[in-house]
Each structure stands twice: as structure tokens, then as C-alpha cells.
Design a protein around this motif. Structure first.
Motif, PDB file in Angstrom:
ATOM      1  N   CYS A  55     -34.832  -2.957  23.259  1.00 33.53           N
ATOM      2  CA  CYS A  55     -35.532  -1.887  23.989  1.00 33.53           C
ATOM      3  C   CYS A  55     -36.199  -2.426  25.249  1.00 33.53           C
ATOM      4  CB  CYS A  55     -36.587  -1.248  23.094  1.00 33.53           C
ATOM      5  SG  CYS A  55     -35.874  -0.280  21.744  1.00 33.53           S
ATOM      6  N   PRO A  56     -36.469  -1.540  26.208  1.00 32.31           N
ATOM      7  CA  PRO A  56     -37.096  -1.986  27.460  1.00 32.31           C
ATOM      8  C   PRO A  56     -38.508  -2.528  27.254  1.00 32.31           C
ATOM      9  CG  PRO A  56     -37.024   0.406  27.353  1.00 32.31           C
ATOM     10  CD  PRO A  56     -36.238  -0.102  26.190  1.00 32.31           C
ATOM     11  N   ILE A  57     -38.885  -3.409  28.166  1.00 37.82           N
ATOM     12  CA  ILE A  57     -40.257  -3.922  28.249  1.00 37.82           C
ATOM     13  C   ILE A  57     -40.906  -3.189  29.412  1.00 37.82           C
ATOM     14  CG2 ILE A  57     -41.683  -5.953  28.705  1.00 37.82           C
ATOM     15  CD1 ILE A  57     -39.210  -7.587  27.589  1.00 37.82           C
ATOM     16  N   VAL A  58     -42.053  -2.574  29.151  1.00 41.82           N
ATOM     17  CA  VAL A  58     -42.741  -1.760  30.149  1.00 41.82           C
ATOM     18  C   VAL A  58     -44.001  -2.504  30.594  1.00 41.82           C
ATOM     19  CG1 VAL A  58     -43.846   0.457  30.591  1.00 41.82           C
ATOM     20  CG2 VAL A  58     -41.840   0.346  29.090  1.00 41.82           C
ATOM     21  N   LEU A  59     -44.106  -2.734  31.901  1.00 40.38           N
ATOM     22  CA  LEU A  59     -45.261  -3.412  32.491  1.00 40.38           C
ATOM     23  C   LEU A  59     -45.924  -2.455  33.469  1.00 40.38           C
ATOM     24  CD1 LEU A  59     -43.413  -6.728  33.395  1.00 40.38           C
ATOM     25  CD2 LEU A  59     -44.820  -6.334  31.364  1.00 40.38           C
ATOM     26  N   ASP A  60     -47.239  -2.309  33.377  1.00 42.53           N
ATOM     27  CA  ASP A  60     -47.969  -1.427  34.287  1.00 42.53           C
ATOM     28  C   ASP A  60     -48.840  -2.278  35.206  1.00 42.53           C
ATOM     29  OD1 ASP A  60     -50.285   0.259  35.240  1.00 42.53           O
ATOM     30  OD2 ASP A  60     -49.057   1.793  34.260  1.00 42.53           O
ATOM     31  N   PHE A  61     -48.609  -2.140  36.489  1.00 45.84           N
ATOM     32  CA  PHE A  61     -49.371  -2.859  37.508  1.00 45.84           C
ATOM     33  C   PHE A  61     -50.207  -1.840  38.272  1.00 45.84           C
ATOM     34  CE2 PHE A  61     -45.825  -5.689  36.656  1.00 45.84           C
ATOM     35  CZ  PHE A  61     -46.444  -6.927  36.582  1.00 45.84           C
ATOM     36  N   ASP A  62     -51.453  -1.662  37.853  1.00 45.24           N
ATOM     37  CA  ASP A  62     -52.365  -0.717  38.525  1.00 45.24           C
ATOM     38  C   ASP A  62     -51.708   0.643  38.746  1.00 45.24           C
ATOM     39  OD1 ASP A  62     -54.614  -2.402  38.751  1.00 45.24           O
ATOM     40  OD2 ASP A  62     -53.839  -3.292  40.598  1.00 45.24           O
ATOM     41  N   GLY A  63     -51.042   1.180  37.724  1.00 45.88           N
ATOM     42  CA  GLY A  63     -50.458   2.506  37.819  1.00 45.88           C
ATOM     43  C   GLY A  63     -49.017   2.563  38.277  1.00 45.88           C
ATOM     44  N   VAL A  64     -48.432   1.429  38.645  1.00 45.70           N
ATOM     45  CA  VAL A  64     -47.006   1.382  38.963  1.00 45.70           C
ATOM     46  C   VAL A  64     -46.321   0.721  37.772  1.00 45.70           C
ATOM     47  CG1 VAL A  64     -45.205   0.495  40.487  1.00 45.70           C
ATOM     48  CG2 VAL A  64     -47.395   1.243  41.441  1.00 45.70           C
ATOM     49  N   GLN A  65     -45.465   1.487  37.114  1.00 45.28           N
ATOM     50  CA  GLN A  65     -44.826   1.026  35.891  1.00 45.28           C
ATOM     51  C   GLN A  65     -43.410   0.549  36.183  1.00 45.28           C
ATOM     52  OE1 GLN A  65     -45.566   3.244  32.135  1.00 45.28           O
ATOM     53  NE2 GLN A  65     -43.390   3.721  32.305  1.00 45.28           N
ATOM     54  N   VAL A  66     -43.114  -0.679  35.790  1.00 46.76           N
ATOM     55  CA  VAL A  66     -41.757  -1.216  35.909  1.00 46.76           C
ATOM     56  C   VAL A  66     -41.217  -1.409  34.493  1.00 46.76           C
ATOM     57  CG1 VAL A  66     -42.547  -3.618  36.139  1.00 46.76           C
ATOM     58  CG2 VAL A  66     -40.287  -2.984  36.973  1.00 46.76           C
ATOM     59  N   GLU A  67     -39.960  -1.011  34.293  1.00 48.18           N
ATOM     60  CA  GLU A  67     -39.341  -0.993  32.981  1.00 48.18           C
ATOM     61  C   GLU A  67     -38.079  -1.846  33.032  1.00 48.18           C
ATOM     62  OE1 GLU A  67     -40.939   3.533  33.296  1.00 48.18           O
ATOM     63  OE2 GLU A  67     -38.821   3.089  33.616  1.00 48.18           O
ATOM     64  N   ILE A  68     -38.069  -2.936  32.278  1.00 48.46           N
ATOM     65  CA  ILE A  68     -36.995  -3.926  32.371  1.00 48.46           C
ATOM     66  C   ILE A  68     -36.221  -3.956  31.059  1.00 48.46           C
ATOM     67  CG2 ILE A  68     -36.481  -6.382  32.645  1.00 48.46           C
ATOM     68  CD1 ILE A  68     -39.030  -6.510  34.394  1.00 48.46           C
ATOM     69  N   CYS A  69     -34.891  -3.896  31.176  1.00 49.03           N
ATOM     70  CA  CYS A  69     -34.053  -3.939  29.982  1.00 49.03           C
ATOM     71  C   CYS A  69     -32.723  -4.612  30.317  1.00 49.03           C
ATOM     72  CB  CYS A  69     -33.809  -2.522  29.459  1.00 49.03           C
ATOM     73  SG  CYS A  69     -33.054  -2.500  27.818  1.00 49.03           S
ATOM     74  N   HIS A  70     -32.371  -5.612  29.524  1.00 46.07           N
ATOM     75  CA  HIS A  70     -31.083  -6.293  29.657  1.00 46.07           C
ATOM     76  C   HIS A  70     -30.121  -5.749  28.611  1.00 46.07           C
ATOM     77  CE1 HIS A  70     -33.673  -9.243  31.697  1.00 46.07           C
ATOM     78  NE2 HIS A  70     -32.579  -9.533  32.367  1.00 46.07           N
ATOM     79  N   SER A  71     -28.845  -5.777  28.945  1.00 46.32           N
ATOM     80  CA  SER A  71     -27.812  -5.330  28.016  1.00 46.32           C
ATOM     81  C   SER A  71     -26.551  -6.154  28.245  1.00 46.32           C
ATOM     82  CB  SER A  71     -27.522  -3.846  28.241  1.00 46.32           C
ATOM     83  OG  SER A  71     -26.580  -3.370  27.309  1.00 46.32           O
ATOM     84  N   LYS A  72     -25.706  -6.170  27.227  1.00 50.49           N
ATOM     85  CA  LYS A  72     -24.463  -6.915  27.260  1.00 50.49           C
ATOM     86  C   LYS A  72     -24.745  -8.345  27.730  1.00 50.49           C
ATOM     87  CE  LYS A  72     -21.842  -2.718  27.742  1.00 50.49           C
ATOM     88  NZ  LYS A  72     -20.911  -1.937  28.519  1.00 50.49           N
ATOM     89  N   PHE A  73     -23.807  -8.967  28.415  1.00 50.48           N
ATOM     90  CA  PHE A  73     -24.027 -10.353  28.830  1.00 50.48           C
ATOM     91  C   PHE A  73     -24.633 -10.479  30.215  1.00 50.48           C
ATOM     92  CE2 PHE A  73     -20.501 -10.896  25.736  1.00 50.48           C
ATOM     93  CZ  PHE A  73     -21.244 -11.556  24.788  1.00 50.48           C
ATOM     94  N   ASP A  74     -24.541  -9.421  31.027  1.00 55.83           N
ATOM     95  CA  ASP A  74     -24.958  -9.597  32.416  1.00 55.83           C
ATOM     96  C   ASP A  74     -25.572  -8.357  33.055  1.00 55.83           C
ATOM     97  OD1 ASP A  74     -22.662  -8.081  32.477  1.00 55.83           O
ATOM     98  OD2 ASP A  74     -21.586  -9.359  33.889  1.00 55.83           O
TER      99      ASP A  74
END
Length: 176
Positions: A55-74
Motif C-alpha cells: 500500500c502507499p506511504i502517505v507523507l504530509d508536509f505542512d498540508g501538502v500530501q505526497v503519496e508514494i507507492c512502488h509496484s512490480k519491478f520498476d
């Protein structure tokens, strides 16, 4: 509202390769510089507390949310302000475990409240070609340390400290 993996708002757009990710997300990632990591969320199973790294990792930087998720090999998906971590993850009634958002993680907790100094894309370029060659990680640098979220060959990995020397660092920081 999109609902991939039962996650409210999650609609991944997977990209492959440094240039595609840098072109699409480089400016947004660089703009995070100077903001504080105010909170984060990742998915853990209620029954045993294990992290569900698909599942994605959600990081909030002072109200700006970045959502990072890797899949497959690349493949790497970076989303912005779309996932609602206050909504319960649904559609898992068939599963043995129950996924839920969590703000508990010993790797990320020390960075909460700190100002982000720089962001970089890390490109895996080993001296001997391997299956992961060319995969990307996103690195977040603070005065007190750094962490990166990388592809663990079809799931996310979180590593604290300096990246492995066979990663090539492509800086996106605010003064780059």
C-alpha cells in the motif's frame, strides 16, 4: 471517488524510469523543501501490527500530501493530496487480516516535526546488472538525517540513513 486496494482516493499512475518521474513530479517534490513533515500514514494489519508494504506511504508536509507507492519491478506512483487516511480501508472482508491506516513507524517517527531540506530521486545502478537495475527511490533529507522509500521488487521499502552506494543520486532540492 477512486478506491484502489480499498483505499479512499487512491488512484495510482505508475511511471517507469528516471526521466518520466522527474518530468512529472520533480517540481512538486522539490517544492516540498522548507516544509515540515507534520504527519505520515501507512497501512498495518490490525491483527498483528505488521506493515502491508504493498500500500502507499502517505507523507504530509505542512498540508501538502505526497503519496508514494512502488509496484512490480520498476513502477513508481507519486500522488498528491488524493488519499483520505481518515476513511477506513474497505473491501477486505474476504481476507484473513484487516488493513488500517497507522501513524506508527519507528523509522519515520523521528522525522515528524522536522523541516525537509532536500528531496532526491535515487536510481539503482549496480556495478553488476541485476533485476532491480534502474528502479527508483524517493529520498527525503532533513538536518537530523534522511530516509528513502524504494522499490523492494513489487512493494515499498523504507530505509533510514545514507542510501546504498550503488544508488545514483539525482537531487531535486529547493536550491538545486
Amino acid at each position: 471517488m477512486p478506491n484502489v486496494m480499498g483505499i479512499s482516493g487512491f488512484e495510482p499512475t505508475f511511471l517507469v524510469g528516471l526521466e518520466a518521474v522527474r518530468e512529472r513530479h520533480g517540481p512538486g517534490l522539490a517544492a516540498l523543501g522548507g516544509r515540515r513533515l507534520t504527519e505520515f500514514a501507512l497501512v498495518r494489519f490490525v491483527e498483528d501490527g505488521d506493515w502491508y508494504a504493498d500500500c502507499p506511504i502517505v507523507l504530509d508536509f505542512d498540508g501538502v500530501q505526497v503519496e508514494i507507492c512502488h509496484s512490480k519491478f520498476d513502477e513508481l506512483s507519486i500522488g498528491w493530496n488524493t488519499i483520505d487516511t481518515t476513511v477506513a480501508i474497505s473491501g477486505w472482508e474476504w481476507a484473513e487480516f484487516t488493513p488500517a491506516w497507522s501513524s506508527a513507524d519507528e523509522r519515520l517517527e523521528p522525522f515528524v516535526g522536522l523541516e525537509l531540506r532536500e528531496v532526491a530521486l535515487l536510481e539503482w545502478r549496480p556495478s553488476c546488472h541485476d533485476l532491480a537495475d534502474g528502479t527508483l527511490a524517493v529520498e527525503f533529507v532533513f538536518d537530523a538525517g534522511r530516509f528513502h522509500i524504494s522499490n523492494a521488487l513489487d512493494e515499498n521499502s523504507i530505509d533510514v540513513g545514507d542510501a546504498h552506494p550503488e544508488f545514483v543520486r539525482h537531487r531535486l532540492g529547493c536550491d538545486a
